[in-house]
Design a protein around this motif. Structure first.
Motif: not given
Length: 227
Positions: A196, A198, A211, A213
């Protein structure tokens, strides 16, 4: 030579012979106690695999400050190479090497952006595995480890720029080898990586962050070679 001296010589020789016999017996016992694998009489501790890998991402993510924003990513099929070292017949470490790319798409409240950009990923993953050895040629295993993904060669499309940050992830693994002979086998492997990162992007002249995922499944099949 006097009879007393002869007796002493015979006794000394007998004692030396007994000591040498005992020493040889101890050495033989010690050698037999060394596991066949460690003594080098068994298979080599090194193994390699070449797989075709299907990278299936989890379509989720968000942009900070934009309610309802979502992200999705392209899936890919790529070649993958791994190297294993067996500490014993049951315990091994595996280093997984390969590279792939992902196109990033806007969804939800930012679906109008369509393809936001593209990034390449280099995700080396190291797992510690337990191999089950009670099923003959069928050798299943499970593993867990750590992943560090490097994002490179990134470019924006509807975004002017895209910068996904390098990050660590946790990896879980299960699979099996089916050995055709002492060296060659076929392999099936499934890994889940919790990834995950940034990211920063520039959209319409405005800087945004969020973010991604990714959390990909890595499903692979290929060939195994044990040295």
């Amino acid at each position: 030579m006097e009879s007393g001296n002869i007796v002493r010589v015979i006794m000394t020789a007998t004692a030396l012979a007994a000591a040498c016999t005992a020493e040889a017996a101890e050495l033989t016992t010690a050698q037999s106690a060394v596991p066949e694998f460690a003594a080098g009489a068994g298979p080599s501790p090194w193994q390699i695999r070449l797989r075709a890998l299907d990278v299936i991402t989890n379509d989720s993510g968000s942009v900070d400050g934009l309610p309802g924003s979502d992200l999705s990513y392209s899936n890919t099929i790529v070649p993958e190479f791994d190297i294993s070292y067996f500490f014993s017949e049951n315990i091994a470490a595996e280093l997984i090497l390969g590279t792939t790319y992902a196109k990033v798409y806007g969804g939800g409240s930012i679906s109008a952006l369509d393809e936001v950009g593209k990034t390449w990923l280099l995700p080396p993953t190291l797992t510690l595995q337990y191999h089950f050895t009670d099923f003959g040629a069928f050798r299943p295993y499970v593993g867990a480890g750590v992943n560090y993904t490097v994002f490179y060669n990134q470019s924006g499309k509807s975004a002017r720029s895209l910068d996904v940050k390098n990050t660590f992830g946790v990896a879980l693994q299960a699979g099996f080898d089916y050995m055709v002979d002492d060296h060659w086998g076929v392999n099936f492997d499934a890994k889940k990586i919790f990834l995950r990162p940034d990211f920063d992007a520039n959209v319409g002249g405005a800087g945004v962050s969020g973010k991604a995922k990714l959390d990909p499944w890595l499903i692979g099949a290929g060939v195994t070679y044990r040295f």
